[in-house]
Design a protein around this motif. Structure first.
Motif, PDB file in Angstrom:
ATOM      1  N   UNK A 249       0.823  -1.204   0.000  1.00 13.46           N
ATOM      2  CA  UNK A 249       0.000   0.000   0.000  1.00 13.46           C
ATOM      3  C   UNK A 249       0.857   1.254   0.000  1.00 13.46           C
ATOM      4  N   UNK A 250       0.362   2.292  -0.657  1.00 13.50           N
ATOM      5  CA  UNK A 250       0.950   3.628  -0.561  1.00 13.50           C
ATOM      6  C   UNK A 250       0.179   4.397   0.498  1.00 13.50           C
ATOM      7  N   UNK A 251       0.881   4.894   1.508  1.00 14.32           N
ATOM      8  CA  UNK A 251       0.271   5.717   2.553  1.00 14.32           C
ATOM      9  C   UNK A 251       1.144   6.938   2.792  1.00 14.32           C
ATOM     10  N   UNK A 252       0.507   8.106   2.898  1.00 15.75           N
ATOM     11  CA  UNK A 252       1.238   9.322   3.236  1.00 15.75           C
ATOM     12  C   UNK A 252       1.302   9.545   4.740  1.00 15.75           C
ATOM     13  N   UNK A 253       0.316   9.068   5.454  1.00 11.30           N
ATOM     14  CA  UNK A 253       0.269   9.254   6.903  1.00 11.30           C
ATOM     15  C   UNK A 253       1.193   8.238   7.573  1.00 11.30           C
ATOM     16  N   UNK A 254       2.349   8.703   8.033  1.00 10.94           N
ATOM     17  CA  UNK A 254       3.333   7.787   8.594  1.00 10.94           C
ATOM     18  C   UNK A 254       2.888   7.199   9.927  1.00 10.94           C
ATOM     19  N   UNK A 255       2.074   7.936  10.679  1.00 13.07           N
ATOM     20  CA  UNK A 255       1.561   7.389  11.931  1.00 13.07           C
ATOM     21  C   UNK A 255       0.635   6.211  11.653  1.00 13.07           C
ATOM     22  N   UNK A 256      -0.214   6.345  10.633  1.00 12.82           N
ATOM     23  CA  UNK A 256      -1.077   5.225  10.238  1.00 12.82           C
ATOM     24  C   UNK A 256      -0.225   4.056   9.741  1.00 12.82           C
ATOM     25  N   UNK A 257       0.763   4.370   8.918  1.00 12.06           N
ATOM     26  CA  UNK A 257       1.630   3.312   8.389  1.00 12.06           C
ATOM     27  C   UNK A 257       2.343   2.583   9.520  1.00 12.06           C
ATOM     28  N   UNK A 258       2.838   3.334  10.500  1.00 15.69           N
ATOM     29  CA  UNK A 258       3.562   2.718  11.609  1.00 15.69           C
ATOM     30  C   UNK A 258       2.664   1.816  12.436  1.00 15.69           C
ATOM     31  N   UNK A 259       1.385   2.169  12.526  1.00 15.01           N
ATOM     32  CA  UNK A 259       0.461   1.373  13.338  1.00 15.01           C
ATOM     33  C   UNK A 259       0.014   0.107  12.632  1.00 15.01           C
TER      34      UNK A 259
END
Length: 259
Positions: free
Chosen positions: A192-202
């Motif tokens: 997945x491509x995600x810009x929100x790094x907090x979401x990605x980290x979770x």
């Protein structure tokens, strides 16, 4: 490794310039969610489209031991689910008809069970009440959930998601990412491509950061999302801390001056 997705020496050109060159990742394993991160224009979306064979990308791309470039289109459609950034309008189709069309794109499910299977996906995603609504009447967030339904209805081996949460409210973000984790837990591969790094980290098992046409860092979120990476790649001074439940949070303090 025969099972999983291998990306080796990928190259992407756009507008006459190399967006990505010599890009390789550690094998993407079934059961894991991998996030592509990086600044705008880093080539994340184009790489995803290239894996789906929707954009020209050079390099080796091997799924479960078989080159994607050698797969017939119907086989790729069954094995790969792709969720684009935005879903094209189809004024003449209802939500249910759009999902049925995606199901049949793999060359199967032409019988009466197609509607039943499509409806089951809408129920699981919490959008069954939209089944008879025209696609053009939906909000951006609703269209994203329909796009996820289309991408997952064929039970793909590989799920590709391009900024899947960009138009979603907080509750829908949780629902979508929970569904993505469920899909991965069934032994599928998710990129997945995600810009929100907090979401990605979770939600991710691994994060791969693209920067200046190459892979900057790759690994578990706690190893990749660091103040040093945020400074060099994103140009911000930031703190990476853990909340009371142990999840990584990213706190941006200021933009750094570029030399």
């Amino acid at each position: 490794m025969r099972e999983g997705l291998i990306l080796r020496d990928a190259a992407v050109r756009f507008g006459g310039r190399d967006v990505l060159k010599g890009f390789s990742l550690a094998p993407l394993k079934p059961g894991e969610v991998t996030v592509l991160a990086g600044p705008n224009g880093a080539g994340k979306s184009t790489l995803l489209k290239g894996i789906a064979r929707l954009a020209p990308v050079a390099g080796e791309m091997i799924l479960d031991g078989e080159a994607l470039s050698a797969m017939p289109a119907p086989q790729r459609a069954r094995k790969i689910g792709f969720m684009p950034q935005s879903l094209p309008s189809a004024a003449s189709l209802s939500v249910l008809e759009c999902v049925i069309a995606a199901l049949r794109a793999g060359g199967a499910h032409h019988g009466p069970d197609a509607a039943e299977k499509a409806m089951a996906v809408l129920v699981r995603l919490g959008i069954s009440h939209l089944a008879l609504d025209a696609l053009e009447k939906l909000s951006g967030g609703q269209r994203q959930m329909v796009s996820l339904a289309q991408a997952t209805v064929r039970d793909p081996r590989l799920l590709l998601l391009d900024e899947p949460t960009s138009a979603l409210d907080l509750a829908r973000q949780v629902r979508l990412l929970s569904e993505v984790r469920r899909i991965a837990s069934e032994g599928r591969i998710v990129l997945a491509v995600l810009h929100d790094l907090a979401l990605a980290a979770r939600w991710a098992d691994r994060i791969a950061v693209l920067h200046q046409g190459r892979l900057y860092a790759e690994g578990p979120p706690a190893e990749v999302v660091t103040p040093a990476m945020l400074a060099e790649v994103y140009g911000v001074e930031a703190r990476v801390e853990r909340c009371s439940k142990g999840a990584l949070t990213v706190l941006i303090d200021r933009e750094l001056e570029r030399s």
